[in-house]
Design a protein around this motif. Structure first.
Motif, PDB file in Angstrom:
ATOM      1  N   LEU A 145       0.837  -1.197   0.000  1.00 50.02           N
ATOM      2  CA  LEU A 145       0.000   0.000   0.000  1.00 50.02           C
ATOM      3  C   LEU A 145       0.876   1.253   0.000  1.00 50.02           C
ATOM      4  CD1 LEU A 145      -2.618  -1.046   2.708  1.00 50.02           C
ATOM      5  CD2 LEU A 145      -2.746  -1.382   0.226  1.00 50.02           C
ATOM      6  N   PRO A 146       0.417   2.330  -0.610  1.00 57.68           N
ATOM      7  CA  PRO A 146       1.203   3.573  -0.587  1.00 57.68           C
ATOM      8  C   PRO A 146       1.287   4.115   0.835  1.00 57.68           C
ATOM      9  CG  PRO A 146      -0.996   3.992  -1.460  1.00 57.68           C
ATOM     10  CD  PRO A 146      -0.863   2.502  -1.325  1.00 57.68           C
ATOM     11  N   THR A 147       2.360   4.824   1.126  1.00 56.82           N
ATOM     12  CA  THR A 147       2.510   5.448   2.443  1.00 56.82           C
ATOM     13  C   THR A 147       2.134   6.915   2.348  1.00 56.82           C
ATOM     14  OG1 THR A 147       4.853   5.887   1.991  1.00 56.82           O
ATOM     15  CG2 THR A 147       4.313   3.860   3.183  1.00 56.82           C
ATOM     16  N   LEU A 148       1.619   7.421   3.431  1.00 57.84           N
ATOM     17  CA  LEU A 148       1.257   8.834   3.488  1.00 57.84           C
ATOM     18  C   LEU A 148       2.530   9.666   3.322  1.00 57.84           C
ATOM     19  CD1 LEU A 148      -1.370  10.441   4.056  1.00 57.84           C
ATOM     20  CD2 LEU A 148      -0.677  10.509   6.463  1.00 57.84           C
ATOM     21  N   PRO A 149       2.502  10.714   2.483  1.00 60.32           N
ATOM     22  CA  PRO A 149       3.699  11.553   2.312  1.00 60.32           C
ATOM     23  C   PRO A 149       4.251  12.017   3.657  1.00 60.32           C
ATOM     24  CG  PRO A 149       2.048  12.150   0.688  1.00 60.32           C
ATOM     25  CD  PRO A 149       1.394  11.157   1.618  1.00 60.32           C
ATOM     26  N   GLU A 150       5.571  12.063   3.758  1.00 61.47           N
ATOM     27  CA  GLU A 150       6.221  12.371   5.035  1.00 61.47           C
ATOM     28  C   GLU A 150       5.744  13.693   5.631  1.00 61.47           C
ATOM     29  OE1 GLU A 150      10.736  12.861   6.906  1.00 61.47           O
ATOM     30  OE2 GLU A 150      10.450  12.496   4.763  1.00 61.47           O
ATOM     31  N   ILE A 151       5.611  14.709   4.790  1.00 56.83           N
ATOM     32  CA  ILE A 151       5.196  16.012   5.312  1.00 56.83           C
ATOM     33  C   ILE A 151       3.780  15.939   5.861  1.00 56.83           C
ATOM     34  CG2 ILE A 151       4.397  16.814   3.041  1.00 56.83           C
ATOM     35  CD1 ILE A 151       5.927  18.916   5.922  1.00 56.83           C
ATOM     36  N   ALA A 152       2.923  15.121   5.238  1.00 55.24           N
ATOM     37  CA  ALA A 152       1.557  14.969   5.734  1.00 55.24           C
ATOM     38  C   ALA A 152       1.556  14.291   7.098  1.00 55.24           C
ATOM     39  CB  ALA A 152       0.718  14.166   4.741  1.00 55.24           C
ATOM     40  N   VAL A 153       2.439  13.309   7.283  1.00 54.48           N
ATOM     41  CA  VAL A 153       2.555  12.632   8.572  1.00 54.48           C
ATOM     42  C   VAL A 153       2.965  13.632   9.652  1.00 54.48           C
ATOM     43  CG1 VAL A 153       3.791  10.898   9.894  1.00 54.48           C
ATOM     44  CG2 VAL A 153       3.093  10.392   7.546  1.00 54.48           C
ATOM     45  N   LYS A 154       3.958  14.470   9.332  1.00 52.48           N
ATOM     46  CA  LYS A 154       4.443  15.459  10.302  1.00 52.48           C
ATOM     47  C   LYS A 154       3.352  16.453  10.678  1.00 52.48           C
ATOM     48  CE  LYS A 154       9.335  15.332   8.921  1.00 52.48           C
ATOM     49  NZ  LYS A 154      10.450  16.114   8.317  1.00 52.48           N
ATOM     50  N   VAL A 155       2.606  16.916   9.668  1.00 54.63           N
ATOM     51  CA  VAL A 155       1.536  17.881   9.933  1.00 54.63           C
ATOM     52  C   VAL A 155       0.451  17.252  10.801  1.00 54.63           C
ATOM     53  CG1 VAL A 155      -0.353  19.179   8.868  1.00 54.63           C
ATOM     54  CG2 VAL A 155       1.929  19.275   7.869  1.00 54.63           C
ATOM     55  N   ARG A 156       0.066  16.028  10.476  1.00 55.93           N
ATOM     56  CA  ARG A 156      -1.004  15.371  11.226  1.00 55.93           C
ATOM     57  C   ARG A 156      -0.568  15.084  12.670  1.00 55.93           C
ATOM     58  NH1 ARG A 156      -5.148  13.966   8.009  1.00 55.93           N
ATOM     59  NH2 ARG A 156      -5.965  12.383   9.416  1.00 55.93           N
ATOM     60  N   GLU A 157       0.676  14.681  12.853  1.00 56.76           N
ATOM     61  CA  GLU A 157       1.166  14.433  14.209  1.00 56.76           C
ATOM     62  C   GLU A 157       1.199  15.730  15.015  1.00 56.76           C
ATOM     63  OE1 GLU A 157       4.922  12.538  13.607  1.00 56.76           O
ATOM     64  OE2 GLU A 157       4.053  10.519  13.427  1.00 56.76           O
ATOM     65  N   SER A 158       1.639  16.807  14.373  1.00 55.53           N
ATOM     66  CA  SER A 158       1.694  18.100  15.057  1.00 55.53           C
ATOM     67  C   SER A 158       0.290  18.593  15.394  1.00 55.53           C
ATOM     68  CB  SER A 158       2.417  19.139  14.189  1.00 55.53           C
ATOM     69  OG  SER A 158       3.765  18.776  13.978  1.00 55.53           O
ATOM     70  N   ALA A 159      -0.637  18.428  14.466  1.00 55.89           N
ATOM     71  CA  ALA A 159      -2.009  18.883  14.692  1.00 55.89           C
ATOM     72  C   ALA A 159      -2.668  18.119  15.838  1.00 55.89           C
ATOM     73  CB  ALA A 159      -2.826  18.731  13.414  1.00 55.89           C
ATOM     74  N   ASP A 160      -2.243  16.879  16.057  1.00 52.18           N
ATOM     75  CA  ASP A 160      -2.816  16.065  17.134  1.00 52.18           C
ATOM     76  C   ASP A 160      -2.167  16.344  18.489  1.00 52.18           C
ATOM     77  OD1 ASP A 160      -4.628  14.811  15.470  1.00 52.18           O
ATOM     78  OD2 ASP A 160      -3.298  13.130  15.009  1.00 52.18           O
ATOM     79  N   ASP A 161      -1.097  17.167  18.483  1.00 54.23           N
ATOM     80  CA  ASP A 161      -0.419  17.542  19.727  1.00 54.23           C
ATOM     81  C   ASP A 161      -1.221  18.658  20.400  1.00 54.23           C
ATOM     82  OD1 ASP A 161       1.170  18.448  21.757  1.00 54.23           O
ATOM     83  OD2 ASP A 161       2.978  18.690  20.547  1.00 54.23           O
ATOM     84  N   PRO A 162      -1.780  18.419  21.569  1.00 54.74           N
ATOM     85  CA  PRO A 162      -2.620  19.435  22.218  1.00 54.74           C
ATOM     86  C   PRO A 162      -1.860  20.706  22.576  1.00 54.74           C
ATOM     87  CG  PRO A 162      -2.159  17.625  23.735  1.00 54.74           C
ATOM     88  CD  PRO A 162      -1.658  17.185  22.387  1.00 54.74           C
ATOM     89  N   ASP A 163      -0.518  20.636  22.600  1.00 60.09           N
ATOM     90  CA  ASP A 163       0.279  21.795  22.994  1.00 60.09           C
ATOM     91  C   ASP A 163       0.820  22.589  21.804  1.00 60.09           C
ATOM     92  OD1 ASP A 163       0.022  21.187  25.752  1.00 60.09           O
ATOM     93  OD2 ASP A 163       1.629  19.690  25.576  1.00 60.09           O
ATOM     94  N   VAL A 164       0.541  22.131  20.575  1.00 62.49           N
ATOM     95  CA  VAL A 164       1.092  22.819  19.412  1.00 62.49           C
ATOM     96  C   VAL A 164       0.403  24.174  19.243  1.00 62.49           C
ATOM     97  CG1 VAL A 164      -0.530  21.988  17.643  1.00 62.49           C
ATOM     98  CG2 VAL A 164       1.861  22.439  17.026  1.00 62.49           C
ATOM     99  N   ASN A 165       1.170  25.147  18.741  1.00 63.12           N
ATOM    100  CA  ASN A 165       0.585  26.446  18.438  1.00 63.12           C
ATOM    101  C   ASN A 165       0.750  26.740  16.949  1.00 63.12           C
ATOM    102  OD1 ASN A 165       3.210  27.679  18.005  1.00 63.12           O
ATOM    103  ND2 ASN A 165       3.423  27.761  20.245  1.00 63.12           N
ATOM    104  N   LEU A 166       0.153  27.829  16.499  1.00 61.82           N
ATOM    105  CA  LEU A 166       0.146  28.139  15.072  1.00 61.82           C
ATOM    106  C   LEU A 166       1.549  28.387  14.535  1.00 61.82           C
ATOM    107  CD1 LEU A 166      -3.012  30.437  15.003  1.00 61.82           C
ATOM    108  CD2 LEU A 166      -2.784  28.236  13.856  1.00 61.82           C
ATOM    109  N   MET A 167       2.419  29.012  15.326  1.00 63.09           N
ATOM    110  CA  MET A 167       3.787  29.272  14.872  1.00 63.09           C
ATOM    111  C   MET A 167       4.540  27.964  14.654  1.00 63.09           C
ATOM    112  SD  MET A 167       4.295  32.545  14.553  1.00 63.09           S
ATOM    113  CE  MET A 167       6.062  32.762  14.713  1.00 63.09           C
ATOM    114  N   GLU A 168       4.358  27.013  15.561  1.00 61.79           N
ATOM    115  CA  GLU A 168       5.014  25.713  15.424  1.00 61.79           C
ATOM    116  C   GLU A 168       4.471  24.966  14.218  1.00 61.79           C
ATOM    117  OE1 GLU A 168       5.959  24.817  20.159  1.00 61.79           O
ATOM    118  OE2 GLU A 168       3.994  24.343  19.318  1.00 61.79           O
TER     119      GLU A 168
END
Length: 279
Positions: free
Chosen positions: A22-45
């Motif tokens: 199966l294809p893997t999710l693009p690396e940048i998409a993985v990073k964005v999704r992981e960051s978005a799921d971090d309750p402490d992330v802010n818009l600058m990060e």
């Protein structure tokens, strides 16, 4: 056994044995999704994460300025774009923007097929997003939302990728578009559902990938499948025996006000604005 039938047999066996790559999710998409799921992330990060991929950063600025988001005052920096889009939407929109990275190949035959597939995906997505945008205006309390369908509409046909990867080993298969169409019709939905699960996407996305092309799948409540299927019928991607009857069923369900609205300027203008944002 013909090459086509042999390939179909291989695909079915790999699906049944859970050995299809199966294809893997693009690396940048993985990073964005992981960051978005971090309750402490802010818009600058979040802007810093997206900024690691200049192409994605440029596209995020473009979409933040688009009529799709109803914006007239332009922004010029990634920080401004991320602030405008917001953390709630950024996860799915950024992932959607990264999807095009999967539709690439070094093989000219496959590349041509993937290019056409991606363009069709954009057409269907533009229609589906426009339809939901109109629906939401008239149904204020719906749980359906634009950021989810933005991603769902760009991954609805993701199941074609492993089929093309297998077919790439047999160039003669690409000389028979009818076979590829048959293989995709038979298998892409099941494969697409497997990809969504492997990527950890929610049931909404699994439902879209597995069921959009099955006209017999008709849940009683409005769902993302409805809008993507109407888009697919409208753009000629999904062939149905009685187009007007099928579209009429969505009028009865309250998804669209009439079949004629698919030719009206209000819908077409929104659709074109959406397509411009994602092209």
């Amino acid at each position: 056994m013909s090459t086509e039938n042999a390939l179909l047999t291989i695909l079915i066996e790999k699906i049944n044995n859970d050995t299809l790559v199966l294809p893997t999710l693009p690396e940048i998409a993985v990073k964005v999704r992981e960051s978005a799921d971090d309750p402490d992330v802010n818009l600058m990060e979040m802007a810093d994460v997206i900024g690691q991929d200049p192409a994605l950063a440029a596209r995020m600025i473009k979409i933040s300025n688009s009529a799709f988001l109803g914006r007239t005052v332009k922004v010029s920096t990634l920080n401004q774009a991320v602030t405008r889009i917001g953390l709630r939407q950024i996860k799915n929109i950024a992932t959607a923007m990264a999807m095009e990275q999967l539709f690439v190949s070094q093989n000219d035959l496959v590349k041509n097929y993937l290019d056409k597939s991606w363009q069709k995906t954009l057409e269907v997505a533009s229609s589906a997003i426009a339809l939901l945008q109109i629906y939401v205006k008239n149904n204020k309390h719906t749980s359906l939302n634009l950021d989810t369908i933005t991603l769902a509409a760009l991954v609805y046909n993701i199941g074609v990728l492993p089929i093309l990867t297998e077919a790439e080993r047999h160039p003669e298969v690409f000389a028979n578009p009818a076979f590829l169409a048959l293989a995709i019709k038979k298998l892409a939905g099941k494969i697409g559902g497997s990809i969504m699960r492997a990527w950890g996407f929610t049931d909404d996305f699994v439902e879209v990938a597995e069921s959009w092309s099955n006209p017999n799948y008709r849940p009683s409540n409005a769902c993302y499948v409805d809008f993507i299927r109407i888009g697919a019928i409208k753009e000629g991607v999904l062939k149905v025996s009685n187009k007007d009857e099928m579209l009429g069923s969505y009028v009865e369900k309250g998804i669209i006000p009439s079949i004629e609205m698919l030719q009206e300027d209000d819908y077409l203008n929104i659709r074109n604005d959406v397509k411009s944002a994602f092209s």
